[in-house]
Design an enzyme around this catalytic site. Structure first.
Site, mmCIF file in Angstrom:
data_model
loop_
_atom_site.group_PDB
_atom_site.id
_atom_site.type_symbol
_atom_site.label_atom_id
_atom_site.label_comp_id
_atom_site.label_asym_id
_atom_site.label_seq_id
_atom_site.Cartn_x
_atom_site.Cartn_y
_atom_site.Cartn_z
ATOM 1 N N HIS A 329 0.324 -1.011 -0.566
ATOM 2 C CA HIS A 329 0.232 -0.140 0.185
ATOM 3 C C HIS A 329 0.866 1.265 0.257
ATOM 4 O O HIS A 329 0.461 2.508 -0.965
ATOM 5 C CB HIS A 329 -1.276 0.071 0.803
ATOM 6 C CG HIS A 329 -2.133 1.206 1.378
ATOM 7 N ND1 HIS A 329 -1.059 2.569 2.479
ATOM 8 C CD2 HIS A 329 -3.031 1.288 0.988
ATOM 9 C CE1 HIS A 329 -2.356 2.727 2.040
ATOM 10 N NE2 HIS A 329 -2.774 2.736 0.661
ATOM 11 N N THR A 641 0.025 -7.385 -12.756
ATOM 12 C CA THR A 641 1.216 -8.214 -12.195
ATOM 13 C C THR A 641 1.556 -8.176 -10.864
ATOM 14 O O THR A 641 2.175 -9.148 -10.053
ATOM 15 C CB THR A 641 2.753 -8.126 -12.790
ATOM 16 O OG1 THR A 641 2.673 -6.883 -13.631
ATOM 17 C CG2 THR A 641 2.630 -8.948 -14.646
ATOM 18 N N CYS A 705 -1.305 -3.695 -16.198
ATOM 19 C CA CYS A 705 -1.823 -2.645 -15.426
ATOM 20 C C CYS A 705 -0.495 -2.769 -13.921
ATOM 21 O O CYS A 705 -0.950 -1.556 -13.132
ATOM 22 C CB CYS A 705 -2.472 -1.744 -15.637
ATOM 23 S SG CYS A 705 -3.683 -3.336 -14.755
HETATM 24 C C1 PEP Z 1 -2.571 -5.717 -9.951
HETATM 25 O O1 PEP Z 1 -2.471 -6.592 -8.966
HETATM 26 O O2 PEP Z 1 -1.555 -5.937 -10.622
HETATM 27 C C2 PEP Z 1 -2.718 -4.683 -10.131
HETATM 28 C C3 PEP Z 1 -3.046 -3.213 -11.205
HETATM 29 O O3 PEP Z 1 -3.860 -3.964 -9.403
HETATM 30 P P1 PEP Z 1 -3.217 -3.920 -7.147
HETATM 31 O O4 PEP Z 1 -2.066 -3.469 -8.056
HETATM 32 O O5 PEP Z 1 -4.454 -2.923 -7.271
HETATM 33 O O6 PEP Z 1 -3.608 -4.784 -6.920
#
Ligand code: PEP
Ligand code: MG
Length: 752
Positions: A329, A641, A705
């Site tokens: 986070h 990822t 992403c």
């Molecule tokens: C991921 O899991 O790669 C993602 C982009 O989502 P988050 O980081 O919000 O879990």
């Protein structure tokens, strides 16, 4: 240089100069060629004559033979010693570090000697034609009469080169030599296709060039020099693109610790968000906010952060956590805010009650102590350390414009708020590839709404909350669509891992009880009931969407209303809606059916033709394996990822920082897989998913992403796997644009 030549020089230059030359030669030869102890060849005597005698004696004493007089023997020994050095360990390491082939051969240049000593005007100097820090066209350097090598740079008696500077100058002393140097400078630039620093010698006013080396340069100068060379037609735009390492751009976008500053390191951790800042230590978000309200710059230090700390992070100039990894986070929020961040500094200890930080070496620091955080190297430093300012100039923009001309994959930004989207536009992202809608609820007033929604025990209670949520989200999305001005905006439906949103302590529970006007005991019970052993693998993402359908329906309504509001005669907004954490096709079918129904209802209500694209985040291994089935249902897939790495390794994103450094040091992982895509495992899943999805639906849009979308090596892998675009934190967009362009240029160069 030998006794005979020493005699000649004595006649020509005078005794002193000849002694100085010979002494210097013996000293260098003894230390670098014969490998004798440098201490034995320290200059102690006052006169050059004594120094020379002492050197020759020392040589004879150490070697049991007089200093060699035969020029051929001297030359041969020098060549041999260079060849030996070339095979030595340090030279091998250096070659390897610079990417030279193993079998690279040695080249030696044997030059005539230009002594730089004696009358009339003789000496040596160094000249360059652009500045090393800013890459500005300006002649800089030094010249020192009666000197050799690079003495001029270290001696206070040296003069400047140009007339317009203080005191005497080479330009006045020897105008012809100066003009010639300027001419050589431009010749070097044209022929060697580089900005070079030239070492020169004057011998009785006669100019000799000894050497020219590529000038040392700071990142700003690197970009300016490459762009100027290309604009002047000296190199191609492709060459300019290849000359800048993408990581260098990061240094231009953030304040950095001055590379020459001394560093007193208190803590090492994961370099989670680049940049540097100095501030006073605080150990809670509320203190950070209080200090910021009084205009005090603070560095927030916590074990880890959650949504409650967003305001504290906003109020700080940097953040350090004891736990966490590249995608925890704290790391993600810091990157989004462009805030220097270090996470997983597991070797420090924190006492939050006493407000102390015990550094890795045992020193104790208190609340209010001044420290500097360096998110670029992942360190916390003692005190105030000199920083350099970020600088985005025309050259930076020009270079990235060239990158955009050649790259063949798209670059979007992960942006959750209007502010982040604005940064994304500044860095010329081609759209938003991931808007984490739960992050839109990090603000104080909204956080409670989010929590209440998670809390609501029945649909009736929830309906009232959703009625408040929809207008907020309509405004959020309308603003985003308008700001992005027709570029694609990919909105991810809520994915709130519960531990990031539920209160962690009694104060938090009390605040929540107050906000919801409920007894503390009830709030506590409900939090306990919702508590999960593994929130990252719990009721998040589409699982929330499936079990509490009205939440996603409300979000979809807001997205559609916003798309209509932001459309005008000029362009129709076609929103992209993304479903997170999918692991089964049926999840997609269910959500899709409901969103289609919402779209139909909005169409009927508003009588507006409305279109949208639906996609799925591939972030569980199972989703990658069944990508072909999922592909049938949607028009795009985006590889998340971060979670895909977490789940492929079974490695918690929030806890990995604790042992990652050990794992990398012992070679278990070559690199932190949350930072560099693990090609063998996670990458294999990604390739396989991409291949299966394409086989089922040729024109499906594929993207990444996760944080890896901003890492050059990971981008290379994704491009090879057939990804259409990458999406990364706004501040990494320039890095991704350049890295993507370099892949194309490298391919072009390879096929030439
Ligand atoms: C991921 O899991 O790669 C993602 C982009 O989502 P988050 O980081 O919000 O879990
Ligand atoms: Mg995820």
């Amino acid at each position: 240089m030998n006794d005979a030549r020493h005699g000649e020089y004595s006649n020509l230059l005078g005794h002193e100069a000849a002694d100085e030359l010979y002494a210097r030669f013996v000293q260098t030869y003894a230390v670098n060629v014969a490998h004798l102890d440098p201490d034995a060849f320290e200059r102690h005597s006052d006169t050059d004559e004594d120094a020379l005698r002492a050197m020759l004696d020392a040589y004879e004493h150490e070697m049991d033979e007089p200093f060699p007089q035969d020029p051929a023997r001297q030359l041969m020994d020098v060549l041999k010693s260079m060849a030996r050095a070339w095979d030595g360990t340090s030279a091998r390491f250096l070659r390897q570090a610079r990417g030279a082939p193993k079998e690279a051969g040695l080249g030696l240049v044997v030059q005539a000697m230009a002594p730089g000593l004696g009358p009339p005007e003789s000496g040596s100097g160094v000249i360059q034609f652009v500045t090393s820090d800013r890459g500005e066209a300006q002649i800089t350097g030094r010249y020192l009469s009666q000197s050799q090598g690079r003495d001029a740079l270290a001696d206070e008696g040296a003069v400047f080169l140009t007339r317009d500077q203080r005191g005497a100058s080479l330009e006045e002393l020897c105008p012809e030599a100066f003009d010639k140097l300027v001419e050589y400078g431009s010749m070097c630039r044209r022929r060697l296709r580089e900005e070079m620093q030239i070492e020169f010698t004057l011998d009785g006013g006669e100019l000799s060039v000894l050497d020219a080396v590529r000038i040392q340069r700071r990142p700003l100068a690197s970009v300016r020099i490459a762009v100027a060379l290309a604009e002047d037609g000296v190199i191609t735009k492709d060459d300019a693109l290849m000359r800048i390492s993408p990581g260098l751009l990061t240094e231009l976008m953030h304040r950095q610790v001055d590379p020459f500053a001394s560093r007193d390191i208190l803590a090492n951790g994961v370099a989670a968000s680049p940049g540097a800042a100095t501030g006073k230590l605080v150990f809670s978000s509320s203190e950070a906010q209080a200090a910021a309200a009084q205009g005090v710059a603070v560095i927030l230090v916590l074990r880890e952060t959650s949504s409650e700390d967003i305001r504290g992070m906003h109020a700080s100039v940097g953040v350090l956590t004891g736990r966490g990894g590249m995608t925890s986070h704290a790391a993600m929020v810091a990157r989004g805010l462009g805030l220097p961040g270090v996470v997983g500094a597991s070797k420090i200890s924190l006492n939050l009650r006493d407000k102390t930080l015990t550094a890795e070496d045992g020193r104790v620091f208190n609340d209010g102590d001044l420290v500097t955080i360096d998110g670029t190297t992942g360190t916390l430093l003692e005190g105030k350390v000199p920083l350099s300012e970020p600088e985005l100039d025309d050259a930076f923009r020009t270079l990235l414009g060239w990158a955009d001309e050649v790259r063949d994959i798209g670059v979007r930004a992960n942006a959750d708020t209007y502010e982040e989207a604005r940064v994304a536009r500044t860095f010329e992202a081609e759209g938003i590839g991931l808007c984490r809608t739960e992050h839109m609820f990090f603000d104080e007033d909204r956080l409670t709404l989010m929590r209440e929604m998670i809390f609501a025990e029945d649909s009736e209670g929830r309906a009232a909350l959703l009625e408040r949520l929809v207008p907020m989200q309509v405004k959020d999305f309308t603003d985003l669509f308008r700001l992005m001005d027709g570029m694609p905006v990919n909105i991810r439906l809520f994915d709130p891992p519960l531990h990031e949103f539920l209160p962690h302590n009694r104060d938090g529970l009390r605040d929540l009880a107050d906000a919801m006007n409920l007894p503390l005991s009830r709030v506590t019970r409900r939090v306990e009931a919702l508590e999960e052993f593994n929130p990252m693998l719990g009721l998040r993402g589409v699982r929330l969407g499936v079990t509490v359908p009205e939440i996603y329906e409300a979000q979809a309504t807001a997205i559609f209303m916003a798309a209509i509001a932001a459309s005008d005669a000029g362009h129709v907004v076609v929103p992209e809606i993304m479903i997170p954490l999918v692991s089964a096709t049926r999840e997609v079918e269910l959500v899709r059916g409901r969103i289609d129904a919402v779209a139909a209802a909005v169409r009927t209500q508003t009588d507006v033709k409305l279109d949208y694209k639906l996609g799925v985040m591939v972030e569980t291994p199972r989703a990658a394996l069944i990508a072909h089935d999922i592909a049938e249902q949607v028009s795009f897939l985006s590889f998340g990822t971060n979670d895909l790495t977490q789940m492929t390794y079974g490695l918690s994103r929030d806890d990995a920082g604790r042992f990652m450094a050990d794992y990398v040091r012992q070679g278990v992982f070559p690199e932190d897989p949350f930072h560099k895509l693990d090609v063998d495992g996670v990458g294999e899943l990604l390739s396989l998913g991409a291949e299966r999805a394409r086989a089922a639906k040729q024109d499906i849009s594929l993207s990444i992403c996760g944080e890896h979308g901003g890492d050059p090596e990971s981008i290379a892998f994704c491009r090879a796997a057939g990804i259409d675009y990458v999406s990364c934190s706004p501040f990494r967009v320039p890095v991704a644009r350049l890295a993507a362009a370099q892949l194309v240029v490298a391919e072009r160069n390879h096929s030439k």
